[in-house]
Design an enzyme around this catalytic site. Sequence first.
Site, PDB file in Angstrom:
ATOM      1  N   ASP A  16      -9.433   5.824  -1.293  1.00 53.42           N
ATOM      2  CA  ASP A  16      -8.504   6.593  -1.743  1.00 53.42           C
ATOM      3  C   ASP A  16      -8.918   7.011  -2.771  1.00 53.42           C
ATOM      4  O   ASP A  16     -10.029   7.298  -2.940  1.00 53.42           O
ATOM      5  CB  ASP A  16      -7.166   5.881  -2.154  1.00 53.42           C
ATOM      6  CG  ASP A  16      -7.604   4.605  -3.428  1.00 53.42           C
ATOM      7  OD1 ASP A  16      -8.637   4.892  -3.393  1.00 53.42           O
ATOM      8  OD2 ASP A  16      -6.787   4.085  -3.942  1.00 53.42           O
ATOM      9  N   TYR A  30      -6.231   5.858   5.103  1.00 58.74           N
ATOM     10  CA  TYR A  30      -6.197   5.085   4.112  1.00 58.74           C
ATOM     11  C   TYR A  30      -5.853   3.575   4.157  1.00 58.74           C
ATOM     12  O   TYR A  30      -6.119   2.474   3.895  1.00 58.74           O
ATOM     13  CB  TYR A  30      -5.805   6.246   2.555  1.00 58.74           C
ATOM     14  CG  TYR A  30      -5.960   4.578   1.761  1.00 58.74           C
ATOM     15  CD1 TYR A  30      -7.259   3.774   1.096  1.00 58.74           C
ATOM     16  CD2 TYR A  30      -4.536   4.172   1.045  1.00 58.74           C
ATOM     17  CE1 TYR A  30      -6.961   3.118  -0.190  1.00 58.74           C
ATOM     18  CE2 TYR A  30      -4.438   3.236   0.275  1.00 58.74           C
ATOM     19  CZ  TYR A  30      -5.194   2.681  -0.275  1.00 58.74           C
ATOM     20  OH  TYR A  30      -5.468   1.749  -0.890  1.00 58.74           O
ATOM     21  N   GLU A  82       0.724  -0.992   0.033  1.00 56.44           N
ATOM     22  CA  GLU A  82       0.158  -0.014   0.028  1.00 56.44           C
ATOM     23  C   GLU A  82       1.259   1.253  -0.751  1.00 56.44           C
ATOM     24  O   GLU A  82       0.344   2.086  -0.638  1.00 56.44           O
ATOM     25  CB  GLU A  82      -1.232   0.233   1.449  1.00 56.44           C
ATOM     26  CG  GLU A  82      -2.213  -0.996   0.721  1.00 56.44           C
ATOM     27  CD  GLU A  82      -3.101  -0.652   0.070  1.00 56.44           C
ATOM     28  OE1 GLU A  82      -2.805   0.478  -0.767  1.00 56.44           O
ATOM     29  OE2 GLU A  82      -3.886  -1.807  -0.739  1.00 56.44           O
TER      30      GLU A  82
END
Length: 353
Positions: free
Chosen positions: A134, A116, A33
Amino acid sequence: METGERIINWYFHNQRELPWRGTKDPYLIWISEIIMQQTRIQQGLPYYLRFVKRFPDIFHLAEAPIEDVLLIWQGLGYYSRARNMHEAAKNICNSYNGIFPTHSKDLLKLKGIGSYTAAAIASFCFGEKIPAIDGNVNRVIARIFDINEPVNTGKGITIIKKLAEEMLSNNEPGTFNQAMMDFGSAVCVPSTPHCPDCPVKPNCLSFENQTMAERPVKVKNQKIKLRYFIYVLFMNQNKTLIVQRIKNDIWNSLFEFPLWEFSEPATVDSLLKSERFKSIVSGIDSAKMKIFTMPAHKLSHQTIYSQFVIIETDALPSLMGSAEVHLNELEHYAFPTLIINFLTQYKKEIDNI
Ligand code: SF4
């Protein structure tokens, strides 16, 4: 059929094959991520593979020197991501015995983990019912519900979050979040969404109102700062000087050549007139300098105009904080992309001599 269900059905048939798909290891999800933020999958994928090979778990990352982490990260940009990951890894090892916190509110306390990433880790790995929002998800929701409110204001963020929570409520959170991300990057894409083939079309208000191109609405961001850099490569027998950036500025901890920064467009004359430059070298014949002017280098909130000046000297000057390195050793140091681009150009020039 409700919208979340349509997106999940689409995802089961179309999900991307990615090395971290199917894992519930929070370390691997975290790395993927962070690397993929502001990065296209094709560009980020080799970095992810190199990163987990070099640092296969949280302990390897926490124990590594920051210079090693930055070297793997070199060229990916947004270097604060790598520094924050290193800090967070040390924190997880020291305060949590190397075991990731399982709830998003605890993940949020770690350096570099925002809402996020915390939601992505907590929902993918631990099944927490929280939407990971996002840019892709903002766009998808703003279109499906035809939201006129800018998505980057407090009010817009609250609206999107509430709608995302409602969509998530009847679905498995990890699957829903991954489905929304893939759907946003493959179907409901920024400039030309694939509406004719979209499985959500019957539920999509912006398709009904033909406002897809205007969604999401955003308020303009802050002004871009312009900076003017002149780097000097003092050269003596293929050795030069490098300096590590330590200021709380861009590229902290990365290496560079001695830098002269100016507040307005600068030329070599500006350099030669600079008191700091004159105190280091004098009597330089500007005709013997080699000058490379680089294209404007754009960062998120800054544009850098730069020149690199090569100066052959009888001996390398003594410059506080600098280290002498042979040109062949430069590859062992992590440099910002601007300098890597210059070195590529410079190497071509040398090879052609
Ligand atoms: Fe996006 Fe078009 Fe599908 Fe609506 S119909 S969700 S705008 S791709």
